[in-house]
Design an enzyme around this catalytic site. Structure first.
Site, PDB file in Angstrom:
ATOM      1  N   GLY A 170       0.840  -1.191   0.000  1.00 43.68           N
ATOM      2  CA  GLY A 170       0.000   0.000   0.000  1.00 43.68           C
ATOM      3  C   GLY A 170       0.872   1.236   0.000  1.00 43.68           C
ATOM      4  N   CYS A 171       0.385   2.268   0.636  1.00 40.46           N
ATOM      5  CA  CYS A 171       1.127   3.531   0.705  1.00 40.46           C
ATOM      6  C   CYS A 171       2.446   3.325   1.435  1.00 40.46           C
ATOM      7  CB  CYS A 171       0.277   4.574   1.423  1.00 40.46           C
ATOM      8  SG  CYS A 171       1.127   6.138   1.687  1.00 40.46           S
ATOM      9  N   PHE A 172       3.531   3.793   0.848  1.00 40.96           N
ATOM     10  CA  PHE A 172       4.834   3.579   1.473  1.00 40.96           C
ATOM     11  C   PHE A 172       4.999   4.297   2.798  1.00 40.96           C
ATOM     12  CE2 PHE A 172       6.860   6.381  -2.139  1.00 40.96           C
ATOM     13  CZ  PHE A 172       6.177   7.513  -1.721  1.00 40.96           C
ATOM     14  N   TRP A 173       4.221   5.329   3.048  1.00 43.80           N
ATOM     15  CA  TRP A 173       4.313   6.023   4.330  1.00 43.80           C
ATOM     16  C   TRP A 173       3.986   5.077   5.486  1.00 43.80           C
ATOM     17  CZ3 TRP A 173       0.663  10.529   2.635  1.00 43.80           C
ATOM     18  CH2 TRP A 173       1.313  11.349   1.700  1.00 43.80           C
ATOM     19  N   CYS A 174       3.035   4.148   5.268  1.00 44.69           N
ATOM     20  CA  CYS A 174       2.636   3.201   6.315  1.00 44.69           C
ATOM     21  C   CYS A 174       3.776   2.253   6.663  1.00 44.69           C
ATOM     22  CB  CYS A 174       1.422   2.389   5.873  1.00 44.69           C
ATOM     23  SG  CYS A 174      -0.086   3.352   5.657  1.00 44.69           S
TER      24      CYS A 174
END
Length: 187
Positions: A18-22
């Site tokens: 998913g989102c790399f920030w997570c």
């Protein structure tokens, strides 16, 4: 005279969930993590930007490239955390993030790691832990590019931003609850 075991060399693996920030926020506090870098991997365009990847037309996944000490954080533990903090059963989607850039993927950096990841995923499948089939892509890392500076350690710099508060913070709460023994001790 007994010889002590030599320490293992650091390892690198690239993960898409998913989102790399997570993933970035989840791995940074773990003991044994040496470096986390957000980036783009396994697409066809050269050196894409965030804006390019967000279109879904570059073929890249948003990833974190993780350097870790396997004597402190074994690969199986890296993978256990990975499969606990994202949904590996949704194709090209994590929650409201939809598109090939949000796919589930593990991108090993050598043949031994590739075999270990495949064996780990096969064991997960055999345990029937997930209601739906796993769709995690397992391929060697190719065509990697680091993400722009503003995406590195994003959660630490923007904890109250809407996405961070609504999506990342609950994942970190789950991580702290289930993997407290893996967290670095506060300084």
């Amino acid at each position: 005279m007994p010889t002590s075991a030599l320490p293992s060399l650091p390892q690198r693996i690239t993960l898409a969930g998913g989102c790399f920030w997570c993933l970035d926020a989840a791995y940074r506090p773990l003991r044994g993590v040496l470096r986390v870098e957000c980036g783009y991997s396994n697409g066809h365009a050269l050196n894409p930007s965030y804006r390019d990847v967000c279109t879904g037309r570059t073929g890249h996944a948003e990833v974190v490239r993780l350097d870790f000490d396997p004597d402190v954080l074994p690969l199986d533990t890296v993978l256990a955390v990975f499969f606990a903090i994202h949904d590996p059963t949704t194709l090209n989607r994590q929650g409201n993030d939809v598109g090939t850039q949000y796919r589930s993927g593990v991108y090993p950096h050598d043949a031994a790691q590739l075999a270990a990841v495949r064996a780990y995923v096969q064991a997960l499948r055999a345990q029937n832990l997930f209601t739906d089939p796993l769709v995690t892509e397992i391929e060697p890392e190719t065509n990697y590019s680091p993400a722009e500076a503003e995406h590195q350690d994003y959660f630490a710099h923007h904890p109250y931003q809407g996405y961070c508060a609504a999506v990342i913070a609950p994942k970190l709460d789950k991580l702290r609850k289930h993997y407290a023994a893996l967290l670095r001790q506060p300084a």
